[in-house]
Design a protein around this motif. Structure first.
Motif, mmCIF file in Angstrom:
data_model
loop_
_atom_site.group_PDB
_atom_site.id
_atom_site.type_symbol
_atom_site.label_atom_id
_atom_site.label_comp_id
_atom_site.label_asym_id
_atom_site.label_seq_id
_atom_site.Cartn_x
_atom_site.Cartn_y
_atom_site.Cartn_z
ATOM 1 N N CYS A 1 0.961 -1.218 -0.110
ATOM 2 C CA CYS A 1 -0.101 -0.007 -0.048
ATOM 3 C C CYS A 1 0.922 1.129 -0.115
ATOM 4 O O CYS A 1 1.609 1.304 0.650
ATOM 5 C CB CYS A 1 -1.031 0.031 1.115
ATOM 6 S SG CYS A 1 -2.119 1.557 1.256
ATOM 7 N N LEU B 1 -0.194 4.469 0.472
ATOM 8 C CA LEU B 1 -0.665 5.425 0.972
ATOM 9 C C LEU B 1 -0.285 6.102 2.472
ATOM 10 O O LEU B 1 -0.467 7.153 2.587
ATOM 11 C CB LEU B 1 -2.303 5.239 1.085
ATOM 12 C CG LEU B 1 -3.056 4.939 -0.231
ATOM 13 C CD1 LEU B 1 -4.536 4.776 0.129
ATOM 14 C CD2 LEU B 1 -2.826 6.011 -1.140
ATOM 15 N N CYS B 2 0.516 5.352 3.134
ATOM 16 C CA CYS B 2 1.042 5.857 4.260
ATOM 17 C C CYS B 2 2.437 4.922 4.701
ATOM 18 O O CYS B 2 2.612 4.229 3.852
ATOM 19 C CB CYS B 2 0.237 5.810 5.365
ATOM 20 S SG CYS B 2 -0.108 4.543 6.618
ATOM 21 N N ALA C 1 2.936 2.853 6.783
ATOM 22 C CA ALA C 1 3.008 1.703 7.489
ATOM 23 C C ALA C 1 3.466 0.299 6.153
ATOM 24 O O ALA C 1 3.820 -0.846 6.602
ATOM 25 C CB ALA C 1 1.522 1.326 8.003
ATOM 26 N N ALA C 2 3.147 0.905 4.991
ATOM 27 C CA ALA C 2 3.722 0.110 3.928
ATOM 28 C C ALA C 2 3.141 -1.603 4.209
ATOM 29 O O ALA C 2 3.707 -2.595 3.885
ATOM 30 C CB ALA C 2 5.102 -0.074 3.860
ATOM 31 N N CYS C 3 1.785 -1.570 4.287
ATOM 32 C CA CYS C 3 1.012 -2.969 4.346
ATOM 33 C C CYS C 3 1.148 -3.538 3.119
ATOM 34 O O CYS C 3 0.752 -2.864 2.125
ATOM 35 C CB CYS C 3 -0.417 -2.725 4.887
ATOM 36 S SG CYS C 3 -0.715 -1.987 6.562
ATOM 37 N N TYR D 1 -2.765 -6.922 7.897
ATOM 38 C CA TYR D 1 -3.434 -5.968 8.528
ATOM 39 C C TYR D 1 -3.590 -4.834 7.237
ATOM 40 O O TYR D 1 -2.868 -4.714 6.359
ATOM 41 C CB TYR D 1 -2.528 -5.195 9.488
ATOM 42 C CG TYR D 1 -2.909 -3.999 9.961
ATOM 43 C CD1 TYR D 1 -3.802 -3.898 11.035
ATOM 44 C CD2 TYR D 1 -2.483 -2.553 9.361
ATOM 45 C CE1 TYR D 1 -4.513 -2.574 11.328
ATOM 46 C CE2 TYR D 1 -3.227 -1.508 9.800
ATOM 47 C CZ TYR D 1 -4.017 -1.494 10.920
ATOM 48 O OH TYR D 1 -4.537 -0.193 11.320
ATOM 49 N N LEU D 2 -4.584 -4.240 7.397
ATOM 50 C CA LEU D 2 -4.928 -2.907 6.470
ATOM 51 C C LEU D 2 -6.029 -2.126 7.297
ATOM 52 O O LEU D 2 -6.490 -2.382 8.185
ATOM 53 C CB LEU D 2 -5.263 -3.324 5.189
ATOM 54 C CG LEU D 2 -6.920 -3.438 4.741
ATOM 55 C CD1 LEU D 2 -6.856 -3.452 3.229
ATOM 56 C CD2 LEU D 2 -7.418 -4.711 5.578
ATOM 57 N N CYS D 3 -5.879 -1.050 6.951
ATOM 58 C CA CYS D 3 -6.811 0.103 7.338
ATOM 59 C C CYS D 3 -7.880 0.615 6.208
ATOM 60 O O CYS D 3 -7.730 0.156 5.209
ATOM 61 C CB CYS D 3 -6.010 1.205 8.071
ATOM 62 S SG CYS D 3 -5.500 2.706 6.829
ATOM 63 N N LYS E 1 -7.961 3.227 4.639
ATOM 64 C CA LYS E 1 -7.369 3.865 3.424
ATOM 65 C C LYS E 1 -6.749 2.732 2.387
ATOM 66 O O LYS E 1 -6.967 3.052 1.294
ATOM 67 C CB LYS E 1 -6.152 4.678 3.891
ATOM 68 C CG LYS E 1 -6.439 5.817 4.873
ATOM 69 C CD LYS E 1 -5.097 6.845 5.125
ATOM 70 C CE LYS E 1 -4.199 6.340 6.003
ATOM 71 N NZ LYS E 1 -4.567 5.841 7.333
ATOM 72 N N GLY E 2 -6.399 1.586 2.855
ATOM 73 C CA GLY E 2 -5.776 0.602 2.123
ATOM 74 C C GLY E 2 -6.665 0.109 1.119
ATOM 75 O O GLY E 2 -6.663 0.074 -0.005
ATOM 76 N N ASN F 1 -0.181 4.465 12.375
ATOM 77 C CA ASN F 1 0.528 3.082 12.182
ATOM 78 C C ASN F 1 2.180 3.462 11.904
ATOM 79 O O ASN F 1 2.768 2.560 11.082
ATOM 80 C CB ASN F 1 0.284 2.305 11.061
ATOM 81 C CG ASN F 1 -1.179 1.368 11.614
ATOM 82 O OD1 ASN F 1 -1.042 0.711 12.503
ATOM 83 N ND2 ASN F 1 -2.221 1.860 11.153
HETATM 84 S S1 SF4 Z 1 -3.237 -0.090 4.523
HETATM 85 FE FE1 SF4 Z 1 -3.670 1.827 5.802
HETATM 86 S S2 SF4 Z 1 -1.874 1.383 7.450
HETATM 87 FE FE2 SF4 Z 1 -1.390 0.214 5.724
HETATM 88 S S3 SF4 Z 1 -0.188 1.059 4.524
HETATM 89 FE FE3 SF4 Z 1 -2.146 1.460 3.674
HETATM 90 S S4 SF4 Z 1 -3.148 3.300 4.520
HETATM 91 FE FE4 SF4 Z 1 -1.151 2.879 5.743
#
Ligand code: SF4
Length: 737
Positions: free
Chosen positions: A8, A10-11, A13-15, A43-45, A47-48, A177
């Motif tokens: 990912c 978007l942040c 955390a690099a999920c 894991y994901l939030c 945003k993912g 994260n």
């Molecule tokens: S899933 Fe959420 S916490 Fe994980 S990298 Fe993407 S934005 Fe960040």
């Protein structure tokens, strides 16, 4: 339907994500966390999941835009580059290198092409006018790490899976994260910490989501962390709690540091930071007594007048208690590729210097090659030699993300030429003459060049492109090389692929000597561009296969064959190998920092303003453009002004009502949310909102634009050492609107 994997973007955390792609191979139909990812474990939030919406967003730019008679019209790539050549070509020859500036946003480090080739554009430009998001929220940590350990990106992160005590200041990883700390599923790791008898202590003016799950929350006056941290360091010396253990022979400046912190006894710090002396002493004792403990400070400790001092003192505490570079403490990741602290001679180096040049108008010192973002407007506005006449922005939206966007907005209109590399027509790119669209994250291969250097665990992951790029789209790395060719006089027609191949060959010959031909032949297995550079970096890196000399080692092919990624184990002690200071030791008392303590002394008796403002991080937000994704925008309105009930009553504010928040002659309005999670005297508004400016194309964001906290802030107010903007603890006046 097929399955693909993608980190990912978007942040931090690099999920690892698992994507379902339809039978055409052209559409992602579902996203979930990749259970088999050895780093993020599924894991994901929210945003993912929204990554699909980002890809499909009709507002996302897919075609270059060129401004004609004040309006953007779609253009071919050739037309766009021709326009750029008309605007930028020869400009530096006429006015000097500094006439063209560069503004860099943090999404760059989430894209392989941009992160690897941005430096090529920078080199071609040769300008001193380089600005980035780093001077909005993280340069203090980079500077203090550079001074102490010898490189800007030798940043120690909590070894959360093995720690027994985590003291956290100004950070909210339940929402983020991690920041300058890549730690997906912080909640799970914090719970595990507590389940094994460990303790989480959070220091923050707000009872954040992280503070809410902590064993202890201490509310601190915004911008006063330096007083707490100095009091803790003082306590360690005062009470004989030093135990450098394995660091004893590697730390320089202990005595100098002891003398420097002498005036900062907790009893003298308590009133200024709002935490009583007994508690300050207790925190120091707890850290010193912890078998495995660590202090971590983040955004709140950086976005204040003493950002560099705070960042330094966090690591001073980790060193003096023997918690640095020890399992369960603050440890240095070892990245498989592109990490400066794995290159060159191990154990010592040139260290860092700042102030090699200064900004033309304010005289702000260069730090890590950058001028503070707060100087951008004045460099455009102020006539004279070296005036900024043209600007290239890459994934950067400083009109929203930097203080006093209104001034910057007006300044951008005065530029002779502006080109933006971005996926949206937003508050900043609307000022551009040409906008070049980036690729969707699904359309390009990916490897994290930055976050492997900040990860809670060593790992390597590579994703091939999930979907084909649109017909005719110029890949980002080639577009950057085109810009570089234009500014250095080779022109838009330059064969940038051939130029890149020549650069690669030159690098391989430098590294591999007599084996260069064999190495070059091996690299030809990959498409031209970033993947060849990545394979070279991986194979010659600290885990690399050395092109066959260490067959068990890493290569890009091995990563490609392991679609979930490869775990490289828990963080390992790296001192002295990681150090790049000239002395080969950890510098505990850099003169620049000791000198800056004078400001602290002068500020000791400052009274608390009646009301100050701080930002806040939210799970459904990160970069401003995420406000344009319906999945993240829906639900309760989130750009609210959080205020303590006592302050609300005193100021005549009520839940759901409107507040006018003012500073000097500038004001904004925001919806009021009354909550005892705020400490009295502090108001919080999230960052990156204010999507009500004309000329943008972000329809969803514009429906609920929110208020721009940064509109109130002063672009001249910054940490003088790092140039980082002061975004927290700024006095404001508040009335019912
Ligand atoms: S899933 Fe959420 S916490 Fe994980 S990298 Fe993407 S934005 Fe960040």
């Amino acid at each position: 339907m097929t399955t693909a994997y993608r980190i990912c973007p978007l942040c931090e955390a690099a999920c690892g994500l698992e994507l379902k792609v339809d039978t055409t191979g052209r559409k992602v139909i579902a996203i979930r966390g990749d259970e088999a990812d050895p780093f993020s474990h599924g894991y994901l939030c929210p945003k993912g999941v929204s990554l699909k919406e980002l890809h499909d967003d009709p507002d996302r730019l897919r075609t270059p835009l060129v401004k004609r008679n004040g309006r953007f019209v779609e253009a071919t790539w050739d037309e766009a580059f021709a326009e750029i050549e008309r605007g930028l070509g020869g400009l530096q020859a006429r006015h000097g290198k500094d006439a063209v500036g560069l503004s860099l946003g943090n999404p760059i480090v989430h894209k392989l092409g941009l992160s690897l080739y941005g430096s090529r554009l920078l080199k071609a430009l040769g300008t001193k006018n380089v600005f980035s998001a780093s001077t909005l929220d993280q340069m203090p940590k980079q500077l203090s790490s550079g001074l102490m350990f010898g490189h800007w990106l030798s940043i120690a992160v909590p070894d959360i899976e093995r720690t027994g005590y985590l003291l956290m200041l100004g950070a909210n990883p339940m929402a983020s994260n991690g920041s300058l700390w890549t730690v997906p599923d912080f909640r799970g790791k914090a719970k595990a910490l507590q389940a094994r008898g460990g303790k989480l202590v959070v220091v923050d003016p707000r009872r954040t989501e992280t503070a809410a799950i902590a064993d202890r929350h201490l509310a601190i006056r915004p911008g006063a962390d330096v007083f707490l941290l100095l009091g803790m360091v003082h306590t360690l010396f005062d009470e004989g709690l030093l135990r450098l253990r394995h660091l004893a022979s590697h730390a320089a400046g202990v005595d100098t540091l002891q003398a420097a912190v002498q005036p900062y006894a907790p009893e003298a710090m308590a009133a200024r930071c709002g935490i009583d002396a007994a508690t300050i002493r207790t925190l120091a004792r707890e850290l010193a007594a912890a078998e495995r403990g660590v202090v971590y400070g983040r955004i709140g400790t950086c976005t204040q007048p003493y950002g560099t001092l705070c960042s330094w003192l966090v690591d001073v505490l980790n060193v003096l208690t023997g918690q640095l570079d020890a399992p369960g403490g603050a440890m240095f990741p070892k990245a498989p590729a592109f990490a400066a602290n794995t290159l060159g001679q191990a154990g010592s180096g040139r260290g860092i210097i700042t102030g090699r040049h200064r900004s033309r108008v304010s005289g702000a010192p260069e730090v890590f090659g950058e001028i503070p973002m707060g100087c951008l407007a004045e460099e455009i506005e102020t006539p004279g030699e070296g005036q900024l006449r043209a600007l290239i922005t890459i994934a950067s939206n400083p009109v929203l993300s930097a203080p006093n966007g209104a001034r910057l907005s007006a300044a951008l209109d005065r530029l002779e030429f502006m080109v933006s590399f971005d996926i949206y027509l937003n508050e900043t790119t609307r000022h551009a003459d040409v906008i070049l669209p980036g690729l969707s994250a699904f359309e390009e291969p990916h490897y994290d060049t930055a976050f492997s250097q900040l990860a809670y665990r060593n790992q390597a992951r590579f994703n091939p492109a999930v979907l084909p790029a649109p017909e005719g789209q110029v890949p980002e790395w080639q577009a950057l090389l085109k810009l570089a060719a234009i500014v250095n006089g080779q022109g838009a027609g330059a064969d940038v692929i051939a130029l890149d191949e020549a650069a690669l060959e030159q690098e391989v010959r430098r590294q591999a000597g007599e084996h260069a031909d064999a190495v070059l032949k091996a690299l030809q297995h990959w498409p031209q561009g970033p993947q060849r550079w990545l394979d070279l970096a991986l194979r010659s890196g600290p885990y690399g296969d050395r092109f066959g000399l260490k067959p068990e080692g890493l290569s890009l092919q091995k990563l490609k064959d392991a679609p979930h990624g490869i775990d490289l184990g828990a963080l390992q002690p790296r001192i002295p190998e990681v150090l790049r200071t000239p002395s080969g030791r950890i510098e505990l008392a850099p003169p620049m920092l000791l000198q800056d303590l004078q400001r602290v002394r002068a500020d000791l008796a400052s009274p608390a303003p009646e009301l100050v403002i701080i930002g806040r991080r939210q799970v459904r937000s990160n970069n401003s453009w995420l406000h344009n994704l319906p999945l993240l925008a829906k639900g309760p309105f989130r750009c609210t002004a959080l205020i303590h009930p006592a302050d609300a009553q005193r100021l005549g504010l009520s839940q759901g009502g409107r507040a006018r928040i003012a500073r000097g002659d500038r004001s904004i309005e925001a919806e009021v949310e009354v909550s005892d999670e705020m400490m009295p005297g502090v108001l919080s508004l999230p960052h990156g909102w204010g999507h009500d400016l004309q000329g943008t194309r972000m329809g969803v964001a514009a429906e609920r634009p929110g208020s721009n906290l940064n509109a109130l802030l002063d672009e001249q107010w910054r940490d003088p050492l790092s140039g980082n903007a002061v975004l927290s603890g700024v006095p404001v006046r508040v009335d019912p609107a």
